[in-house]
Write a protein that holds these residues in place. Sequence first.
Motif, mmCIF file in Angstrom:
data_model
loop_
_atom_site.group_PDB
_atom_site.id
_atom_site.type_symbol
_atom_site.label_atom_id
_atom_site.label_comp_id
_atom_site.label_asym_id
_atom_site.label_seq_id
_atom_site.Cartn_x
_atom_site.Cartn_y
_atom_site.Cartn_z
ATOM 1 N N GLY A 67 2.272 9.563 -3.914
ATOM 2 C CA GLY A 67 1.680 8.536 -4.767
ATOM 3 C C GLY A 67 2.419 7.217 -4.664
ATOM 4 N N TYR A 68 3.744 7.290 -4.652
ATOM 5 C CA TYR A 68 4.541 6.066 -4.542
ATOM 6 C C TYR A 68 4.307 5.378 -3.200
ATOM 7 C CZ TYR A 68 8.656 3.036 -4.362
ATOM 8 O OH TYR A 68 9.487 1.945 -4.245
ATOM 9 N N ALA A 69 4.267 6.183 -2.130
ATOM 10 C CA ALA A 69 4.067 5.614 -0.792
ATOM 11 C C ALA A 69 2.700 4.936 -0.691
ATOM 12 C CB ALA A 69 4.193 6.713 0.264
ATOM 13 N N VAL A 70 1.679 5.590 -1.240
ATOM 14 C CA VAL A 70 0.327 5.010 -1.191
ATOM 15 C C VAL A 70 0.268 3.729 -2.018
ATOM 16 C CG1 VAL A 70 -2.073 5.350 -1.884
ATOM 17 C CG2 VAL A 70 -0.844 7.183 -0.716
ATOM 18 N N ALA A 71 0.855 3.771 -3.213
ATOM 19 C CA ALA A 71 0.833 2.596 -4.089
ATOM 20 C C ALA A 71 1.544 1.409 -3.447
ATOM 21 C CB ALA A 71 1.472 2.930 -5.435
ATOM 22 N N ARG A 72 2.626 1.687 -2.721
ATOM 23 C CA ARG A 72 3.358 0.607 -2.056
ATOM 24 C C ARG A 72 2.580 0.054 -0.867
ATOM 25 N NH1 ARG A 72 7.980 -1.949 -3.689
ATOM 26 N NH2 ARG A 72 8.731 -1.959 -1.520
ATOM 27 N N ALA A 73 1.860 0.922 -0.186
ATOM 28 C CA ALA A 73 1.190 0.521 1.054
ATOM 29 C C ALA A 73 -0.153 -0.154 0.806
ATOM 30 C CB ALA A 73 0.997 1.735 1.958
ATOM 31 N N VAL A 74 -0.820 0.230 -0.284
ATOM 32 C CA VAL A 74 -2.184 -0.262 -0.518
ATOM 33 C C VAL A 74 -2.149 -1.681 -1.063
ATOM 34 C CG1 VAL A 74 -4.209 0.034 -1.991
ATOM 35 C CG2 VAL A 74 -3.205 1.997 -0.856
ATOM 36 N N SER A 75 -2.921 -2.553 -0.423
ATOM 37 C CA SER A 75 -3.029 -3.937 -0.888
ATOM 38 C C SER A 75 -4.176 -4.051 -1.882
ATOM 39 C CB SER A 75 -3.278 -4.875 0.308
ATOM 40 O OG SER A 75 -4.544 -4.603 0.874
ATOM 41 N N MET A 76 -4.303 -5.246 -2.489
ATOM 42 C CA MET A 76 -5.382 -5.463 -3.439
ATOM 43 C C MET A 76 -6.744 -5.281 -2.778
ATOM 44 S SD MET A 76 -4.222 -5.898 -6.420
ATOM 45 C CE MET A 76 -5.804 -6.307 -7.119
ATOM 46 N N ILE A 77 -6.853 -5.580 -1.496
ATOM 47 C CA ILE A 77 -8.109 -5.417 -0.780
ATOM 48 C C ILE A 77 -8.514 -3.956 -0.731
ATOM 49 C CG2 ILE A 77 -9.292 -5.815 1.422
ATOM 50 C CD1 ILE A 77 -8.509 -8.312 -0.084
ATOM 51 N N GLN A 78 -7.531 -3.069 -0.631
ATOM 52 C CA GLN A 78 -7.807 -1.648 -0.446
ATOM 53 C C GLN A 78 -7.932 -0.878 -1.753
ATOM 54 O OE1 GLN A 78 -4.184 -1.340 1.865
ATOM 55 N NE2 GLN A 78 -5.339 -0.888 3.725
ATOM 56 N N ILE A 79 -7.759 -1.560 -2.873
ATOM 57 C CA ILE A 79 -7.819 -0.877 -4.170
ATOM 58 C C ILE A 79 -9.141 -0.139 -4.386
ATOM 59 C CG2 ILE A 79 -7.963 -1.293 -6.670
ATOM 60 C CD1 ILE A 79 -5.149 -1.181 -5.755
ATOM 61 N N PRO A 80 -10.330 -0.760 -4.115
ATOM 62 C CA PRO A 80 -11.577 -0.010 -4.330
ATOM 63 C C PRO A 80 -11.635 1.293 -3.543
ATOM 64 C CG PRO A 80 -12.041 -2.343 -4.056
ATOM 65 C CD PRO A 80 -10.595 -2.154 -3.725
ATOM 66 N N ALA A 81 -11.217 1.240 -2.275
ATOM 67 C CA ALA A 81 -11.226 2.454 -1.450
ATOM 68 C C ALA A 81 -10.251 3.485 -2.012
ATOM 69 C CB ALA A 81 -10.876 2.119 -0.005
ATOM 70 N N MET A 82 -9.093 3.030 -2.505
ATOM 71 C CA MET A 82 -8.109 3.951 -3.066
ATOM 72 C C MET A 82 -8.630 4.594 -4.351
ATOM 73 S SD MET A 82 -4.141 3.368 -4.260
ATOM 74 C CE MET A 82 -4.607 2.747 -5.876
ATOM 75 N N VAL A 83 -9.312 3.792 -5.192
ATOM 76 C CA VAL A 83 -9.877 4.336 -6.426
ATOM 77 C C VAL A 83 -10.885 5.436 -6.104
ATOM 78 C CG1 VAL A 83 -11.367 3.786 -8.393
ATOM 79 C CG2 VAL A 83 -9.468 2.282 -7.812
#
Length: 657
Positions: A67-83
């Motif tokens: 979770g920490y690694a994903v949160a650090r790597a994901v940019s604001m652009i990728q937030i919808p895909a991550m959600v």
Amino acid sequence: MTLTIDFSVILILIAGIWQFRAPRRAKTGNLTAAFALMCAFFLVLYRNGILDAGVVILSLLGGAIAGYAVARAVSMIQIPAMVAFQHGAGGVAAFLVSLVELTRSSHALEPVSEISGLLGMTIGALTFSGSMVASAKLSNRMRQTQQILPGHQMLLWWNIGGLFFVGGLSFYITSELVWVVYLIQILLSVLFGILFSVRIGGADMPVLISFLNATAGLAASFCGMVIGNQLLIAFGATVAASGSILTHVMCKAMNRNLFRVFFPKTVKKNGAVGKKASTVASPPPHAANHSDPEEINAQEPFTKAINIIKQAHSIIIVPGYGMALAKAQTEVVELANRLIAGGSTVQYAIHPVAGRMPGHMNVLLAEAGVDYDMLVEMEAINPEFQSTDLVLVVGACDVVNPAAIDVEGTPISGMPILMAHEAKHVVCCNFDEKPGYSGVENPLYSNGNTILLAGDAKKTVQRLLDALTEKQSGEMPADKTDQDSTPDAVQALSRAKRIVIIPGYGMALAKAQFDIVELGNILQQKGAQVDYAIHPVAGRMPGHMNVLLAEADVDYENLIEMEEANPGFAETDVAMVVGACDVVNPAAIKQNGTPISGMPILMAHEARTVIVCNMDKKPGYSGVENPLYDNENTIMLLGDARLTAKKLIETFQAEGG
């Protein structure tokens, strides 16, 4: 006692969710809700015991690190895909737990628990596959438009029938074979999730995201029923309810029926839509009268845009997904602040489905420091477009596409839009004039009142910002424009032993506090004593400057109040004014009958040299002209205070290097 504890945890969760109603409290609300979930987690461990502590610890560590690694790597652009991906993860957890409980032979389940387990498994599996498709679409790993298979509608109905048949059969099959039936049920659920999500695209994606949020919560709630966990039931139901409400809001914003989102009618191909649409939504009659048409048409698009922006008194900015892709939100906000400092009224128009998930634009602009009061929802802003001088569209297309109103049979037909085309002028900072996510041509681009500045939105907005800075610097009197005063300022600062920096509201607008403090630190390293003189009413509230400078790590001892600072100005080598006007205006002492007459000021004019880093020479909030600017000992560095500070820093660093 158990119920009391459970209800207490649920109340903490509700208290966290309640704080989401106000953006400024949302971060605290998120932490509160997370605390409630943590409490629930430890309660479950305490009540059920731990059979293998090693497995639990390894699972916790693995999940936390991932979770920490994903949160650090994901940019604001990728937030919808991550959600979307996270919804899928919730679905997997729900259907796996339900499957384990349904296939356990150690105890017989009550009918209600068995039905709940079957529903949790089914809904969890379809949430997983649907979320994976949504995440792939949002991250551009799949074609983002609708994908309709031959006989798609019939396939869905057959799939639904199969789910009911196999689900019913599971209650009558022998326990030795029931796991085979459950496996078939899971495969049918996964297929259903793919079939219903793959045909959704374009502007309907936020509806899909909201719906999957609801189904993930529903699956968790049914999972809680099969394992007899009240907290999981309550938490899952809360998520399901909030997701359902959000789905309703998104459907209303899109003017869509939820059934038609997932079971749409066959739409016409849009090849001819662009031609038909291009004849609609002509500019309002007043658009041609706002500026001289011959003068504007004789200029290049960029020059036209600059002239229109300079003339505009009321401006509405419409952000879209293109702004997110270009990571242009910071530049957009800087441009808006520049326009506000120049006397324009600026608002941000937020369409409910702008971006790729609900609230996407709100999050981006909040990240860039926009005051929430400047964000205006569609229903409130639409009546204002007709009287607006300029609409600045940044990376938005479908949400300002007049074809949604005038053309039938398209994926956005009937969708409420922001009525940008009704403004006197429209400047579009979009990458190109291709259709948006829906695939529908946008006639706004060909309107007579629209200027398209094609290209990367971040670079385009920065060009506008630079051009406006140069224009405003060019408005200085003749004796100041013929030469760059930066060398004079650098020389004065280099010789100075004592420097007093005077911050004002202009520093706050330019967000220049970090750069000013960096400059102050450089001057201290060169041997100067640097202090910050604080006027009690500098800024827009008591302590405004103190807070900004504390944020930039200024030592509190270097902040001196007016009464302490004033006696020392006569012995000060350089008084550096940053975005301040009225608080250093000698007219308050020398002129009667003005709004600031008799107001105590910082006596900066008594210093040996005064350096003014202000946007321009216009009067401050009081409207009283400032004679300090024309003093012989004053060096004017006009323009954005942050850019001015950066230029001074670069000069000193170059000298030091």
